[in-house]
Each structure stands twice: as structure tokens, then as C-alpha cells.
Design a protein around this motif. Sequence first.
Motif, PDB file in Angstrom:
ATOM      1  N   ALA A 322       4.946 -18.923   9.880  1.00  0.00           N
ATOM      2  CA  ALA A 322       3.913 -18.763  10.905  1.00  0.00           C
ATOM      3  C   ALA A 322       3.654 -17.288  11.184  1.00  0.00           C
ATOM      4  N   LEU A 323       4.717 -16.484  11.227  1.00  0.00           N
ATOM      5  CA  LEU A 323       4.547 -15.041  11.432  1.00  0.00           C
ATOM      6  C   LEU A 323       3.772 -14.419  10.272  1.00  0.00           C
ATOM      7  N   ARG A 324       4.085 -14.848   9.075  1.00  0.00           N
ATOM      8  CA  ARG A 324       3.370 -14.317   7.905  1.00  0.00           C
ATOM      9  C   ARG A 324       1.892 -14.691   7.969  1.00  0.00           C
ATOM     10  N   LEU A 325       1.611 -15.895   8.438  1.00  0.00           N
ATOM     11  CA  LEU A 325       0.221 -16.344   8.545  1.00  0.00           C
ATOM     12  C   LEU A 325      -0.514 -15.574   9.633  1.00  0.00           C
ATOM     13  N   GLU A 326       0.192 -15.283  10.751  1.00  0.00           N
ATOM     14  CA  GLU A 326      -0.425 -14.519  11.841  1.00  0.00           C
ATOM     15  C   GLU A 326      -0.755 -13.095  11.413  1.00  0.00           C
ATOM     16  N   GLU A 327       0.108 -12.511  10.559  1.00  0.00           N
ATOM     17  CA  GLU A 327      -0.105 -11.128  10.121  1.00  0.00           C
ATOM     18  C   GLU A 327      -1.167 -11.019   9.022  1.00  0.00           C
ATOM     19  N   TYR A 328      -1.515 -12.137   8.416  1.00  0.00           N
ATOM     20  CA  TYR A 328      -2.463 -12.108   7.295  1.00  0.00           C
ATOM     21  C   TYR A 328      -3.882 -11.852   7.804  1.00  0.00           C
ATOM     22  N   ASP A 329      -4.532 -10.884   7.199  1.00  0.00           N
ATOM     23  CA  ASP A 329      -5.913 -10.550   7.541  1.00  0.00           C
ATOM     24  C   ASP A 329      -6.795 -10.851   6.336  1.00  0.00           C
ATOM     25  N   PRO A 330      -7.621 -11.907   6.405  1.00  0.00           N
ATOM     26  CA  PRO A 330      -8.449 -12.273   5.243  1.00  0.00           C
ATOM     27  C   PRO A 330      -9.494 -11.224   4.882  1.00  0.00           C
ATOM     28  N   TYR A 331      -9.732 -10.276   5.810  1.00  0.00           N
ATOM     29  CA  TYR A 331     -10.740  -9.246   5.561  1.00  0.00           C
ATOM     30  C   TYR A 331     -10.134  -7.946   5.025  1.00  0.00           C
ATOM     31  N   ASP A 332      -8.807  -7.906   4.944  1.00  0.00           N
ATOM     32  CA  ASP A 332      -8.135  -6.717   4.415  1.00  0.00           C
ATOM     33  C   ASP A 332      -7.997  -6.880   2.899  1.00  0.00           C
ATOM     34  N   ILE A 333      -8.956  -6.388   2.160  1.00  0.00           N
ATOM     35  CA  ILE A 333      -8.991  -6.568   0.708  1.00  0.00           C
ATOM     36  C   ILE A 333      -7.823  -5.851   0.035  1.00  0.00           C
ATOM     37  N   ASP A 334      -7.506  -4.634   0.514  1.00  0.00           N
ATOM     38  CA  ASP A 334      -6.421  -3.863  -0.093  1.00  0.00           C
ATOM     39  C   ASP A 334      -5.083  -4.595   0.030  1.00  0.00           C
ATOM     40  N   ALA A 335      -4.831  -5.159   1.219  1.00  0.00           N
ATOM     41  CA  ALA A 335      -3.572  -5.873   1.428  1.00  0.00           C
ATOM     42  C   ALA A 335      -3.497  -7.110   0.546  1.00  0.00           C
ATOM     43  N   GLN A 336      -4.620  -7.800   0.382  1.00  0.00           N
ATOM     44  CA  GLN A 336      -4.643  -8.988  -0.467  1.00  0.00           C
ATOM     45  C   GLN A 336      -4.357  -8.627  -1.922  1.00  0.00           C
ATOM     46  N   GLU A 337      -4.986  -7.548  -2.398  1.00  0.00           N
ATOM     47  CA  GLU A 337      -4.765  -7.132  -3.779  1.00  0.00           C
ATOM     48  C   GLU A 337      -3.315  -6.718  -4.006  1.00  0.00           C
ATOM     49  N   GLN A 338      -2.759  -6.009  -3.025  1.00  0.00           N
ATOM     50  CA  GLN A 338      -1.359  -5.584  -3.149  1.00  0.00           C
ATOM     51  C   GLN A 338      -0.432  -6.796  -3.161  1.00  0.00           C
ATOM     52  N   ASP A 339      -0.755  -7.808  -2.347  1.00  0.00           N
ATOM     53  CA  ASP A 339       0.067  -9.011  -2.298  1.00  0.00           C
ATOM     54  C   ASP A 339      -0.022  -9.794  -3.605  1.00  0.00           C
ATOM     55  N   GLU A 340      -1.205  -9.837  -4.185  1.00  0.00           N
ATOM     56  CA  GLU A 340      -1.389 -10.561  -5.435  1.00  0.00           C
ATOM     57  C   GLU A 340      -0.726  -9.847  -6.612  1.00  0.00           C
ATOM     58  N   GLN A 341      -0.661  -8.517  -6.546  1.00  0.00           N
ATOM     59  CA  GLN A 341      -0.057  -7.750  -7.628  1.00  0.00           C
ATOM     60  C   GLN A 341       1.465  -7.678  -7.521  1.00  0.00           C
ATOM     61  N   GLU A 342       2.006  -8.180  -6.422  1.00  0.00           N
ATOM     62  CA  GLU A 342       3.450  -8.110  -6.191  1.00  0.00           C
ATOM     63  C   GLU A 342       4.133  -9.189  -7.031  1.00  0.00           C
ATOM     64  N   THR A 343       4.519  -8.829  -8.227  1.00  0.00           N
ATOM     65  CA  THR A 343       5.092  -9.796  -9.169  1.00  0.00           C
ATOM     66  C   THR A 343       6.585  -9.608  -9.390  1.00  0.00           C
ATOM     67  N   ASN A 344       7.171  -8.560  -8.825  1.00  0.00           N
ATOM     68  CA  ASN A 344       8.587  -8.291  -9.074  1.00  0.00           C
ATOM     69  C   ASN A 344       9.311  -7.961  -7.769  1.00  0.00           C
ATOM     70  N   PRO A 345       9.436  -8.932  -6.857  1.00  0.00           N
ATOM     71  CA  PRO A 345      10.151  -8.680  -5.605  1.00  0.00           C
ATOM     72  C   PRO A 345      11.630  -8.419  -5.868  1.00  0.00           C
ATOM     73  N   GLU A 346      12.227  -7.642  -4.992  1.00  0.00           N
ATOM     74  CA  GLU A 346      13.638  -7.272  -5.177  1.00  0.00           C
ATOM     75  C   GLU A 346      14.565  -8.470  -5.002  1.00  0.00           C
ATOM     76  N   ILE A 347      14.170  -9.430  -4.162  1.00  0.00           N
ATOM     77  CA  ILE A 347      14.943 -10.651  -3.942  1.00  0.00           C
ATOM     78  C   ILE A 347      14.141 -11.819  -4.507  1.00  0.00           C
ATOM     79  N   LYS A 348      14.717 -12.564  -5.440  1.00  0.00           N
ATOM     80  CA  LYS A 348      13.983 -13.607  -6.158  1.00  0.00           C
ATOM     81  C   LYS A 348      13.995 -14.948  -5.441  1.00  0.00           C
ATOM     82  N   ALA A 349      15.016 -15.192  -4.633  1.00  0.00           N
ATOM     83  CA  ALA A 349      15.118 -16.484  -3.947  1.00  0.00           C
ATOM     84  C   ALA A 349      15.976 -16.319  -2.702  1.00  0.00           C
TER      85      ALA A 349
END
Length: 747
Positions: A322-349
Motif C-alpha cells: 500500500a505504501l508503494r502504491l501511495e508513493e507511485y506517481d503515474p505522471y512521473d515518467i522518469d521514475a517509471q522508466e527507472q523502475d522498469e529498467q531496474e532488472t538487477n536488485p541487490e536482494i532477489k527475494a
Amino acid sequence: MAANNAQLESSSTQEGPVPNLISTLRSDNKDQLVSLLTLDPLSNSLSFTYQGEDDDVNLPVAHKTRLVFATENLRSLLTYHTLADETVKSQANMKKAQGQRRGRSTLSSEEESLGIVRNNPYGIVGTRILFPNPRDDQDRHASDVSNDTIGLMGTGSGTEAVYNPTSSRSMFSNDDARDETDGANVVVYFIYPKISHIQAVSKAIRASSHGEAFSRITKHRIVFLPRITSLSKRILMDEKITKRKDVAVHALDINVIPIENDVLTCLEMDATMADCYVHSTPSEPITHVAQSLRKVQDVCGTIPRIQSYGKAGEMVLDRMMALRLEEYDPYDIDAQEQDEQETNPEIKAAIILDRMIDCVTPLVTPLTYEGLLDDLINIDAGIIKIETNILSPPEEASEPSGAVNSSNSADVERPKYMHLPLNDLDKLYVEVRDQHVEKFGSFLQQQALALKASHTNFSDKNKDLSEIHQFVKQIPIFTKNLKSLTNHINLAELVKRNSEQTEFRQRWETERSMIESETCYDTIEDLIASQYPPFRLLRLLCLQSLTNGGIKTSRYDLLKREVVQTYGYEYLFLLQNLEKMGMLKKRETFFDTTSSFATIRKQLALIQADVDPSDPDDISYVSSGYAPISVRIVQTAVKGWSGKEDVLRELPGRGVDIIQRSPPEDFLTAVRQKSGSTLDVWATQSVEKEITRIEDKPVLLVYYVGGVSYAEIASFRFLSRRMNFPYQVVICTTKIINGSSFIRSLK
């Protein structure tokens, strides 16, 4: 193959599985704390932002600050683990800093051992404790520990004493004469958003308005961690604190603190289980845990795969999404692109565990060096407070260390204590902390022989000047290692003496009998009659109930009455809370039925009687044959629950498995979707190269909501070093607990 596996196990990095996370959290936490401490006394807002390295801070602040912490635990977290530099933390540098003291200083040796040095750039002149740790004389019973350890924890009434700045001879136990001489003009109170903490701070502030010694104080700062709640604001208004011009209220967003390279704590919150299951007020602790999990992901990237087990674990996952959903801004294109390009997180699970799924393990006596130290002395946020005579015993002593003649107790000099850090900076401790009681004595002996051989080698008269010069350069390291070895030999002797006592052996055998579903009612009655330490007794009573599906009604009423009559009516309220938790219950049926624990024990193979503690091949070595349920659950979850669905049905709450996607989804939507492969397959899919070293394995975050024991920490470290387990494990928890502290937190 065995030799190759041993070599792989020894190659694990000393920096930990997630060095970037650890360094970033420490840097961010320190920046926030320093910005508060260097704030101008006349300012009411955190307008100053600390920047740069510590070396850039050349000028100390103009004001003098006294720090008052809610608990000793919180002081350790914010001074040693947050404010102190890595170089200052080492014992050698602490001794060096203490040796450089000139003239009078208001800092005590305890404060300096926590990393606060004289002439610090933050103007700190001393620390006080709002609620000193209770020193329960009953829990230091002679049958519980030897005469050599009676003085380990100090003595006291066992009540919750409150810091009082107005009188050095008042009813409160933690008064400090330095209040009148330290010259402080700013007092900073670090507290949790608890009613008792706010009321105690309000009382201290009102008391400081009287008397000439406190007329110089220009500012009181009340600092809430990790945030201030609406209820807290209301209480401050009722206490008429917010109207005072000399009081400012702040909140520090410090909610997760690394105390080891692979262990993080959410502010060591000790009331999580009581809030969730006794008082039915889970909102605050669940929100704090969810926010700490979000902060971890802000640094490491969104964790793609998360499982949760238990009611509290599911609530944390729901709130975090819910916190992640509250922080999400559908109009922030840069943040969306950065989130989509995040393919190698430091913690996998990640796996979130509710402590309720395994209340048995904290009650069982651990048999590792670190676990026994905590059980005997109490490790507080990676630091033990211990008598100096134990680490540096006198050559000739007429009485054992800590023994006090009750007839002349007023004439006996009060014991002196010191803080000894136990963490990754002590390389010897890293090697010995997870070893079994049967092994660490011989290991320390080998280390002593190695140091002796190193010194003997230098005695060779045929050394040339270059070899002598090289040895001289190694003297500081040799001295540091010698000091560490001496400390741990003294501590190991203390642990061995207690573990070899008949009482200790009988306690372990009673626990093992209960784990194997035997009834030990007569043993418990005999212990009550002998006035066994109360929290030790309650641990056995709860263990009997949990492992046998309850206690027979006739026996239960008798045992409950005897506990109240022997230890006092105040334990009646604790017994009621244990009943609410489900840790104590009656077994109403006249016929013996299979308990849920018996099913879990069989399905997860909790008992491994043939494990070799000196060369273990299973996590059950941590208690000589019993494997922690929570760790077995993680092992099973990694491989998949196929064929062991009965275990899931016996656990309180349910298991949830979700994948976090971009854009973020709400919890219900994520639960409905298939998560796909098991976590071991997920691990192989998340790495691109062949795993040949420990460091190549992906990272699994295991988050305990309600506390984790040192036996479980040792078990996860054992798994991380094994190549047949697909992950390196990082542990995050609301608090590090043992059986006594777990039960005490439910009062």
C-alpha cells in the motif's frame, strides 16, 4: 568434495552479502542524527543538513548537549551503531581516545566505550537513560547461574525506574550528579511514541524548570523514532508541553539500523508481539516494519519476489505494498522508466515471518557461543554490559567475582561495568560466535597456541633487520588480537562453567523431553517449589503447553495457582497475556490428541539426534539436535511445499507468495496472480553466471516480525555458508530476543 565444500564455506566475504545497503543505511542514519545534534538551540526545525565526511566537521557546535534515551538499548543503537565512526568503534582506538583525556570530563567510561569521545564536534557532554533496564533479582537466582555470575546484570528492584534530573537522592534509580555540572544548555530526549515515554519526558521537563542548576537550559528537544503519531501529539498537548517556548518536537526517520553486516534491526522494538496479539493494536508496529522494508528497497531496488507466513507477516506485506502504491506517481515518467529498467536488485527475494509461527525456538536454550552469552549475560544490540573483573580478573581474590556478602552489602564497593562490543569488527568473534559449546573452547585454545607460536618465532636470534621491522609493524595488530582473545577466553570460561552445571544439563534435558511431546508436570511443580527463577520457569511452562497442544485442565489450574502464590500476584497478569498469545492454554479433551507441533516436528524433521556439533551438517547443531521451526520453514519454502502442505495448515495464519511488478499493484491483486517457480529455481534464474563461490549466490532477506533469536541467526549463517543452499541470507528483525526477554516483553 568435502574439502572443496569446506574451502567454499571459508571464502565468504567479511563485508557481508549487501555492503551497499549497510553503508548507505549507516550514512543516511548518521546524517539525520548529526543534523539534529548540530541544530541551533534557537531553531525549532531541522533546517540544517549535514553534508560531507566526518573529517569536514572541524568546528564543534557552540552549545552543549545532554542526550536522554528512552532505554539503554536505544542509546546503544543511536550512539555506537549510528553516530560513532567505524575507526572509533575498535577497542584500540577507544582506549587511545580515553588515554588522551586531559583535565575533567563529563563523559563516563561507559559512554566512551559506546563511541562518544571527548571534544566531539556535536557538543555531547553526557547521556542519561529514561527507563533503565530492569535488574530483576529473582531472575538472577543462585540456581540459575553460578556464584561467579550473580553480579553480571547488577541488582535492583526489578521495577521500571524513571530518570529524574532534579535530585541525586530521590526515589528514582538513575539520577546522575553530572546534571548539575555538565554545563548542558540543550537536552535531547530520544523516545518511542509510547504513552509512558511521553509522560516521563513531560515530567522531566517540568521538573527541570525548578532549581538554579537548570536555569541555563535553553532548549528541550523531544525526538520521536521513527515518527510522531496523532496520539503522541494529543498527549503532549494534555501534558501542556507543546505550549512551552523552550520545547521543540522532532521526528527522525531512522527505522532500520545495521548492527552486523548481515543483521539489521527495526529500532529493537520490544513490544511488537504484545501490540499485535495482546493489546490488539498492531497498526503502529506493522507500519514501522512496512516503512523499514520500503527503505531497504529504496536502497537495494524493488524486491521482485516476497513470501510471508503468519498473520503479522501478511499485514506487513499488505501495508508495504500500500505504501508503494501511495508513493507511485503515474505522471512521473522518469521514475517509471527507472523502475522498469531496474532488472538487477541487490536482494532477489524476501520472506517475512511472523514470530507466532514459531514461539518454541526462543524458549529453547541455545548452545552456540553467542546464544549462550545472550542467555547468560544479555547481548544488547550487539553490546554486552559486564563487570570489568570478569574480563580482567584480579590475580588474588578472596571471593568470586560478583559474589556479595549480604550482611555487609552496604560496605562492599559497587562493581564497575564496561560495554564490550560483539560484532563484525572483532574478527575472532566472527569465527567463534556460531560455534557449539563443545567446540569453541578448543578453538580458542588453538588461537592462543597460534599467537604463542607467532611470538616464539620472533624470538629467533637469526632474524635480520627487515624481518624485525616487519614484526614491529605487526605489533598493534598482535596486541589487538591478544586483547580480543583474552576477553573471549574469559567469557568462554564463564559460559563453560555455567553450561557444565547440573542445573543447566537438567534444564536442557527437560526442554528436549518436552520437544519430544513428553509431559513434565512433576518437574515443573518441583521447580516452582524450589523458587526457580520466574522467567526461566515460565519458559518451561510455555514450552510444555506449545509442544503438547496445551496443558491438562486439572494440572493447568494447579500450576497457575502455584505460580501466583510463589512469585506474586503481579504474575497473574503476565499469565493472562500468555493465554491471549496462545502460548499457554488448557487442553479440554480427556483423550490425548496429536498436537500441531507434533505434526510440524515430523514433517520438518526438527529432531536430528545424530548431529555432530563439532562438524555439523545440519542447522540442528545450534541446540544439539533441535532445528528451529522458522529456519526449517524457510528451507522448505525455498524448495517448495509440495508434499508438506500439512505443515502450512498447522501454522497460524496463511502463507502468501507474490511478485512485485511495475507499475505497483495492490495486495489483493498481487495475491490472485500466480508466482510461478519455487525460490530455489528463482535463485538460479536471477543470476547470469555459474555459482562457484558463496559471494556469487543471490541474497534472500528474512524479516522476523516479533523478534529473532541467536540460534536462528546462527542457523541462517550456517545455511549461507553451504553451497547446497541457493541464497546468502540477510536477517532483519524488530528485535533480537531470547526466551526470557520474549516473555518479559508481554508484561
